[in-house]
Design a protein around this motif. Structure first.
Motif, PDB file in Angstrom:
ATOM      1  N   HIS A  31      18.769  -0.602  10.551  1.00 41.92           N
ATOM      2  CA  HIS A  31      19.443   0.228   9.558  1.00 41.92           C
ATOM      3  C   HIS A  31      20.709   0.792  10.188  1.00 41.92           C
ATOM      4  O   HIS A  31      20.852   0.810  11.406  1.00 41.92           O
ATOM      5  N   TRP A  48      25.330  -1.915   4.678  1.00 49.96           N
ATOM      6  CA  TRP A  48      24.164  -2.679   4.203  1.00 49.96           C
ATOM      7  C   TRP A  48      23.987  -2.501   2.702  1.00 49.96           C
ATOM      8  O   TRP A  48      23.645  -3.453   1.994  1.00 49.96           O
ATOM      9  N   ASP A  49      24.208  -1.273   2.191  1.00 42.40           N
ATOM     10  CA  ASP A  49      24.075  -1.032   0.751  1.00 42.40           C
ATOM     11  C   ASP A  49      25.119  -1.828  -0.033  1.00 42.40           C
ATOM     12  O   ASP A  49      24.828  -2.396  -1.085  1.00 42.40           O
ATOM     13  N   LEU A  51      26.578  -4.654   0.941  1.00 41.68           N
ATOM     14  CA  LEU A  51      26.207  -6.062   1.001  1.00 41.68           C
ATOM     15  C   LEU A  51      24.972  -6.373   0.167  1.00 41.68           C
ATOM     16  O   LEU A  51      24.738  -7.529  -0.186  1.00 41.68           O
ATOM     17  N   ASN A  52      24.200  -5.321  -0.164  1.00 38.75           N
ATOM     18  CA  ASN A  52      23.042  -5.486  -1.055  1.00 38.75           C
ATOM     19  C   ASN A  52      23.399  -5.258  -2.512  1.00 38.75           C
ATOM     20  O   ASN A  52      22.530  -5.207  -3.364  1.00 38.75           O
ATOM     21  N   GLY A  53      24.709  -5.069  -2.826  1.00 42.02           N
ATOM     22  CA  GLY A  53      25.129  -5.000  -4.217  1.00 42.02           C
ATOM     23  C   GLY A  53      25.626  -3.662  -4.710  1.00 42.02           C
ATOM     24  O   GLY A  53      26.039  -3.560  -5.869  1.00 42.02           O
ATOM     25  N   GLN A  54      25.600  -2.610  -3.901  1.00 41.42           N
ATOM     26  CA  GLN A  54      26.119  -1.326  -4.369  1.00 41.42           C
ATOM     27  C   GLN A  54      27.614  -1.450  -4.621  1.00 41.42           C
ATOM     28  O   GLN A  54      28.352  -1.983  -3.807  1.00 41.42           O
ATOM     29  N   THR A  72      31.811  -7.061   5.699  1.00 40.55           N
ATOM     30  CA  THR A  72      31.839  -6.150   4.545  1.00 40.55           C
ATOM     31  C   THR A  72      33.265  -5.993   4.043  1.00 40.55           C
ATOM     32  O   THR A  72      33.520  -6.016   2.834  1.00 40.55           O
TER      33      THR A  72
END
Length: 195
Positions: A31, A48-49, A51-54, A72
């Motif tokens: 994380h 990370w958020d 890259l996860n679609g946020q 990113t």
């Protein structure tokens, strides 16, 4: 030997379930590290958020120009956002392969990604990033609508003290380089071959 693989998604196994196997491979990931500088009244988002679609909008500044920060930034720039990268070292994406790096650099050039290398963040306040160039000690203020935390990662914590079977950590949590798909595959392949 069975040729079936039992895949269970969205399931966190109990310790009893794990101890029912002959060997456990732990791929629990990492994380984002917390930002180490003072942050006040600012829109900070995890890489990370994103890259996860946020979704983010406006001017974006990636703090950290390692693999995750650079990827990113490239992703956000490809969506048409104005992007800058702030990196303490003298090179962006220093660990990227010589095959991929020129393509990434071309994307940065095409999308006018600004790169601040040899640059340390001193504080973040009201969506302004106060930075210092470590070569000449000049101060710069960078405004942003979204500040992307890509300064590094920490391995996720797992209490392995109750595992009674042999186990191996692989991928980001293995202690090798994090956020590197080649390393994750290599450690997973090695662990599977050693069982």
């Amino acid at each position: 030997m069975s040729d079936k693989v039992d895949i269970q998604l969205n399931h966190e196994p109990t310790m009893d379930e794990l101890n029912g196997f002959d060997h456990v491979i732990l791929a629990i990931g990492t994380h984002n590290m917390d930002l180490l500088m003072s942050v006040e009244n600012s829109n900070v988002v995890s890489s990370w958020d994103i890259l996860n679609g946020q979704e983010v909008s406006g001017k974006c500044v990636a703090l950290g120009g390692g693999l995750v920060g650079a990827e990113t930034a490239e992703y956000l720039a490809s969506k048409g956002l104005e992007v800058s990268i702030v990196e303490m070292m003298d090179k962006i994406a220093a660990q990227e392969s010589e095959t991929v790096l020129p393509l990434m650099e071309a994307d940065f050039k095409e999308h006018n990604v600004q790169k601040f290398v040899n640059t340390r963040v001193s504080e973040i306040k009201d969506n302004v990033i106060y930075v210092v160039n470590t070569k000449d000690e000049t101060n710069v203020e960078i405004t942003a609508d979204a500040i992307v935390n890509a300064l590094g990662s920490k391995r996720n914590v797992f209490d392995d003290s109750k595992l009674t079977v042999p186990f191996t950590y692989v991928g980001d949590c293995s202690g090798e380089r994090t956020a590197d798909i080649a390393s994750a595959i290599r450690t997973g392949y090695k662990a599977a071959n050693e069982i």
